[in-house]
Structure formats: C-alpha cells, structure tokens
Design a protein around this motif. Structure first.
Motif, PDB file in Angstrom:
ATOM      1  N   ASN A  19       0.804  -1.228   0.000  1.00 26.69           N
ATOM      2  CA  ASN A  19       0.000   0.000   0.000  1.00 26.69           C
ATOM      3  C   ASN A  19       0.837   1.278   0.000  1.00 26.69           C
ATOM      4  O   ASN A  19       0.291   2.369   0.191  1.00 26.69           O
ATOM      5  CB  ASN A  19      -0.943   0.008   1.200  1.00 26.69           C
ATOM      6  N   ASN A  20       2.133   1.123  -0.206  1.00 28.10           N
ATOM      7  CA  ASN A  20       2.958   2.311  -0.372  1.00 28.10           C
ATOM      8  C   ASN A  20       2.496   3.065  -1.615  1.00 28.10           C
ATOM      9  O   ASN A  20       2.268   2.454  -2.659  1.00 28.10           O
ATOM     10  CB  ASN A  20       4.431   1.918  -0.515  1.00 28.10           C
ATOM     11  N   GLN A  21       2.323   4.364  -1.512  1.00 30.76           N
ATOM     12  CA  GLN A  21       1.836   5.243  -2.584  1.00 30.76           C
ATOM     13  C   GLN A  21       0.319   5.154  -2.792  1.00 30.76           C
ATOM     14  O   GLN A  21      -0.222   5.838  -3.668  1.00 30.76           O
ATOM     15  CB  GLN A  21       2.542   4.937  -3.928  1.00 30.76           C
ATOM     16  N   VAL A  22      -0.371   4.332  -2.023  1.00 33.21           N
ATOM     17  CA  VAL A  22      -1.829   4.220  -2.127  1.00 33.21           C
ATOM     18  C   VAL A  22      -2.486   5.305  -1.282  1.00 33.21           C
ATOM     19  O   VAL A  22      -2.023   5.625  -0.181  1.00 33.21           O
ATOM     20  CB  VAL A  22      -2.300   2.827  -1.655  1.00 33.21           C
ATOM     21  N   ILE A  23      -3.567   5.873  -1.789  1.00 32.64           N
ATOM     22  CA  ILE A  23      -4.353   6.841  -1.022  1.00 32.64           C
ATOM     23  C   ILE A  23      -5.523   6.100  -0.387  1.00 32.64           C
ATOM     24  O   ILE A  23      -6.322   5.460  -1.077  1.00 32.64           O
ATOM     25  CB  ILE A  23      -4.873   7.987  -1.908  1.00 32.64           C
ATOM     26  N   GLY A  24      -5.595   6.156   0.942  1.00 31.85           N
ATOM     27  CA  GLY A  24      -6.635   5.444   1.666  1.00 31.85           C
ATOM     28  C   GLY A  24      -6.883   6.101   3.007  1.00 31.85           C
ATOM     29  O   GLY A  24      -7.073   7.322   3.089  1.00 31.85           O
ATOM     30  N   ALA A  25      -6.852   5.315   4.079  1.00 32.44           N
ATOM     31  CA  ALA A  25      -7.012   5.843   5.438  1.00 32.44           C
ATOM     32  C   ALA A  25      -6.151   4.994   6.361  1.00 32.44           C
ATOM     33  O   ALA A  25      -6.527   3.877   6.722  1.00 32.44           O
ATOM     34  CB  ALA A  25      -8.474   5.818   5.865  1.00 32.44           C
ATOM     35  N   PHE A  26      -4.980   5.527   6.732  1.00 32.02           N
ATOM     36  CA  PHE A  26      -3.980   4.803   7.509  1.00 32.02           C
ATOM     37  C   PHE A  26      -4.051   5.241   8.967  1.00 32.02           C
ATOM     38  O   PHE A  26      -3.838   6.418   9.282  1.00 32.02           O
ATOM     39  CB  PHE A  26      -2.586   5.056   6.935  1.00 32.02           C
ATOM     40  N   GLU A  27      -4.341   4.307   9.861  1.00 34.40           N
ATOM     41  CA  GLU A  27      -4.525   4.677  11.259  1.00 34.40           C
ATOM     42  C   GLU A  27      -3.220   5.136  11.901  1.00 34.40           C
ATOM     43  O   GLU A  27      -2.160   4.546  11.703  1.00 34.40           O
ATOM     44  CB  GLU A  27      -5.088   3.494  12.048  1.00 34.40           C
ATOM     45  N   GLY A  28      -3.349   6.203  12.691  1.00 34.77           N
ATOM     46  CA  GLY A  28      -2.205   6.823  13.351  1.00 34.77           C
ATOM     47  C   GLY A  28      -1.976   8.207  12.782  1.00 34.77           C
ATOM     48  O   GLY A  28      -1.434   8.354  11.687  1.00 34.77           O
ATOM     49  N   ALA A  29      -2.430   9.245  13.509  1.00 33.45           N
ATOM     50  CA  ALA A  29      -2.300  10.632  13.050  1.00 33.45           C
ATOM     51  C   ALA A  29      -2.758  11.555  14.169  1.00 33.45           C
ATOM     52  O   ALA A  29      -3.318  11.104  15.171  1.00 33.45           O
ATOM     53  CB  ALA A  29      -3.149  10.879  11.793  1.00 33.45           C
ATOM     54  N   ASN A  30      -2.524  12.861  13.986  1.00 34.27           N
ATOM     55  CA  ASN A  30      -3.074  13.852  14.913  1.00 34.27           C
ATOM     56  C   ASN A  30      -2.671  13.571  16.359  1.00 34.27           C
ATOM     57  O   ASN A  30      -3.443  13.751  17.280  1.00 34.27           O
ATOM     58  CB  ASN A  30      -4.599  13.890  14.772  1.00 34.27           C
ATOM     59  N   TYR A  31      -1.441  13.089  16.547  1.00 36.23           N
ATOM     60  CA  TYR A  31      -0.842  12.789  17.854  1.00 36.23           C
ATOM     61  C   TYR A  31      -1.412  11.540  18.531  1.00 36.23           C
ATOM     62  O   TYR A  31      -1.056  11.264  19.686  1.00 36.23           O
ATOM     63  CB  TYR A  31      -0.976  13.971  18.830  1.00 36.23           C
TER      64      TYR A  31
END
Length: 461
Positions: A411-423
C-alpha cells in the motif's frame, strides 16, 4: 480606445486602482481555568496597503480554531472573514491552563473598511461549530488609530518576485538572532531555503504565484533563548525554544515586536528563521511558522511548519511527545486527518481508487516499535545536551528505516485511510503511508498538496 477607470466596490471596500489600507487590531487574549477574555489594545493602520486578494474576502475553508468576521455596522453585511488559530488557543489545551490564568498579545489584520464596522471573533465549540465569543464596534476614521511607519523598509530584501502583491502570495521571512555582521548569512540562508521550498510539491508548480521578502532586524547578540539549557537572549523578535515545556517547540511570544517589523513588507504569510542550530520549529494557522535556520533539517522544518501556518494542516505523526492534552475522538476540522466516522464522508474520497480498503493496512506495529525506541534515544540525547550532530544522525537513521519499511509494503503510494495521526495511535487516520507531515520525507502527500493549492488559489485568483 481610451480606457475608463471604474470605481469598484468590492464587498464594501472602496478601491480605485489600488488596494485599501491595512488595518490591524492589537488585543490581549486572557484566560485559564474556564475563563476567556478579549481586551482591545489598539487599532493600527499599517504603512503598506492591503496585500491580499480583495476578490475573495470571505473565508470558504475555515481551518482554524477561531473565526474573524468584519461586518458593516449599518447594513450588517459581511465585509471580510478569516479563520485563524492562536498561541492562546494552543496554550488552553495544556495542563497549565487548568491551574493558572495567562494573557497573550494577539493581532488580527484586515482590509480597512470606509465606514463604521463590527469586528467579531467566534470560536469552535465541543462539536467544532463556531460560536461567537466577542464583538466590538469601531469607527474607521477615528483619529486615535495608531499610524505605524515602515521603519524597517530599508532592510527589506526581495528574495523572489513574481508580480503585484494583490495577485500573489506574499511570503515574508523574518530573521531573529542575527547581528549586523550576520545579516549576509541571513539573506544567503533565506535564498537557499526558498530555493528548496520551490523545489517541493506543490510549490514547484506555483512558483510564479509567490513573492518572497526578507527582513532581519539587527540583534545585539547572536542566537535566541533556549531556557532549558540556560541560554537567554534579548533577540529582536523574542523567539525562544521550550514553548509550553516542549524542547523543540520554537515560538515568539512577543507579538508586538514582530508585527512592527513585519509591517514594513507586504505579507500574507510569515516564516521566522532563527539563527540557531538546535532542531526546532513551530507553525500556527494564520499566525506564523518558525524554523531553526542552521539545523541540518532546516529545509524540512521550513516546509513542514509552513504547512501548519499556511494551510491549516494537522500533524500526522503520533509517536513523539507533544505539549497538548488530546481529547475525545471527533472529526477534526483540519483537511489532512480524519476520524473515519461512519456518518461522515471521507474528506479525500475523490482521490481513493476503487478496491482500496478503509482503514488501509500498513506496517503499523513494526513502525511504532522502531519509532518508540528512537524517541527514547532522542530523549536521552537531549537530557545529556549532546552535540546536535548526534541528533541529526539519529533522525537520519530513523528516516532510512521508515522509508525502507514503507517501500516494501503493497500500500505504499496508495491513497486510503492509515490509522495513526493527529498525535494519536488510534482513532485518527491520514491519507497516505508517508507524507512530509508524518515523517521527515521530501514532499507533501496528495491530500496535503490539494489543501495548500486551495489556499494559494484563494490568494491569487
């Protein structure tokens, strides 16, 4: 055929072949322990005309915590609006805000109306809806309006020019902690960082939409304050490390000082470069961004923090310590992170290809194990006040490992929804596995790029 000069009325601002004046409200924002107060300091007419795009006076993006609205007093018609964030808005999310009260000096700039006007400030509530907090009526022709002079105009240097300020994004680089003898170093560094900035996506496609200016008031002593190591400097713009107890968070709390310098140049956006090597920076939407000019990662800091300040982008990393207290999971207003709630459409759904699963798989646990180990080593280096070269080497090691890890995944370079963000490790998602807002990589992801382009267009079309 002879051209006729028309008198244009653009949403209440009278313009005849030129922009309106720039008006600035300086005020004090106080609070803590459940209270919040706004108090007028003074109205200031800046020496230069309004640099912004009068064709788009209304903010259609609203990416900040607050919303400024200017209305005609007689007709109640909205003349101008801009969303913004503030140092106070960040401070109130720290643990200190529950124990004491503090005051911060802030400013709001807008095109000067030609009639009495109402200025109001709204703030997001628990559901992220804007609720009015404060308003005040002002007379545009009051003789008590302070008339500021462009006292630093002679020190202003044009780094990159594309055209009239009213049709371009005016980026102002302010230098802090540079002595008179170091002024050439500041200009040289500003040119280098600007060149790198324009080599990155999406700025490499929009170079002709920018003007870049630079001003560095002369400091009596080289460098800025870093209190955690006993270093204190009376630098002209008041920049300092250790903001809110975070060793890498670099801010200026002297709003009056940097505003007076900045008013000698046209600006839509401000970057404060500090004459320091220690890794550090910061970025607040609609206020300014900062970067340590002499750090090995200055190019990254320049662009990453600009993303916060200019486009309201959220941090996508979550394994580093931050000064803020994170709240309950809800859909964030920033354009590049999401809570992926069932009743909310995906912000970047138009970029997601058919067949991509949401949430989207990535080597999350492996990344977290590696990153947490790096953070422990980083903390130890700072505790021991190790040479900055050791910190740089650690960052380089971390980046190589992360990019190798990502490059092997399907999924490298794939646009999706990757969990882990916004601290936060769980509950918030970013659009791609990697991005300049997630690691110290080269470019922004497609979603961040689109968010930046939206703001560029709003200031130039």
């Amino acid at each position: 055929m002879k051209r006729i000069l028309l008198l244009l009325s653009v949403i209440g601002f009278q313009v005849m072949a030129k922009q309106p004046h720039t008006l600035r409200l300086d005020y004090v924002h106080s609070g803590g322990m459940g209270n919040e107060i706004y108090a007028v300091d003074e109205l200031v007419q800046e020496p230069l005309l309004w640099p912004g795009n009068i064709k788009q006076p209304i903010d259609n993006f609203k990416r900040g915590k607050y919303l400024l609205t200017i209305r005609d007093k007689k007709t109640d018609k909205t003349l101008y609006s801009r969303s913004f964030s503030s140092i106070y808005g960040e401070w109130e999310t720290t643990s200190q805000a529950a124990k004491i009260q503090r005051s911060f000096h802030e400013s709001l700039r807008f095109p000067k109306p030609d009639k009495p006007f109402v200025l109001s400030i709204a703030k997001r509530d628990a559901e992220n809806k804007f609720v009015q907090q404060w308003q005040q009526v002002f007379a545009a022709d009051n003789y008590l309006i302070e008339q500021e002079h462009a006292q630093y105009k002679s020190q202003r240097v044009a780094i990159h020019q594309s055209g009239d300020s009213s049709e371009k994004v005016d980026l102002l680089i302010l230098g802090d902690g540079y002595t008179k003898a170091e002024h050439k170093d500041f200009i040289k560094r500003s040119k280098e960082l600007t060149a790198n900035f324009f080599s990155r996506y999406p700025f490499n496609q929009y170079k002709d939409k920018f003007n870049v200016w630079a001003i560095a008031p002369h400091a009596q002593q080289s460098g800025i304050s870093r209190p955690s190591t006993g270093i204190y400097r009376n630098s002209p713009l008041g920049s300092r490390y250790d903001a809110f107890g975070s060793e890498r968070y670099l801010l200026s709390f002297d709003n009056k000082a940097w505003r007076r310098v900045a008013s000698s140049a046209p600006y839509d956006t401000v970057i404060i470069l500090t004459n320091t090597q220690t890794y550090g920076g910061g970025g607040i939407y609609g206020l300014y961004s900062t970067a340590a000019a002499n750090n090995a990662y200055a190019d990254y800091l320049f662009s990453h923090e600009f993303g916060h300040h200019f486009a309201g982008l959220a941090d996508e990393y979550y394994t580093s310590s931050v000064a803020y207290n994170t709240g309950d999971i809800k859909e964030p207003y920033e354009p590049n992170v999401t809570a992926l709630l069932e009743d909310e459409p995906l912000k970047w759904g138009h970029l997601v290809k058919d067949g991509v699963k949401l949430p989207t798989a990535w080597p999350k646990q492996t990344y977290e194990d590696h990153s947490h180990a790096i953070q422990k080593r980083r903390k130890k280096l700072r505790k021991n006040n190790a040479p900055e070269a050791q910190m740089t080497a650690l960052f380089q090691e971390n980046q190589r490992a992360a990019e190798a890890m990502f490059s092997k995944h399907e999924n490298n370079q794939v646009i999706g929804a990757f969990e882990g963000a916004n601290y936060q490790a769980k509950g918030y998602y970013r659009s791609e596995m990697n991005c300049l807002m997630f690691t110290r990589t080269q470019d922004y992801c497609h979603v961040c790029g689109e968010a930046i382009i939206d703001i560029i267009d709003s200031l130039t079309k």
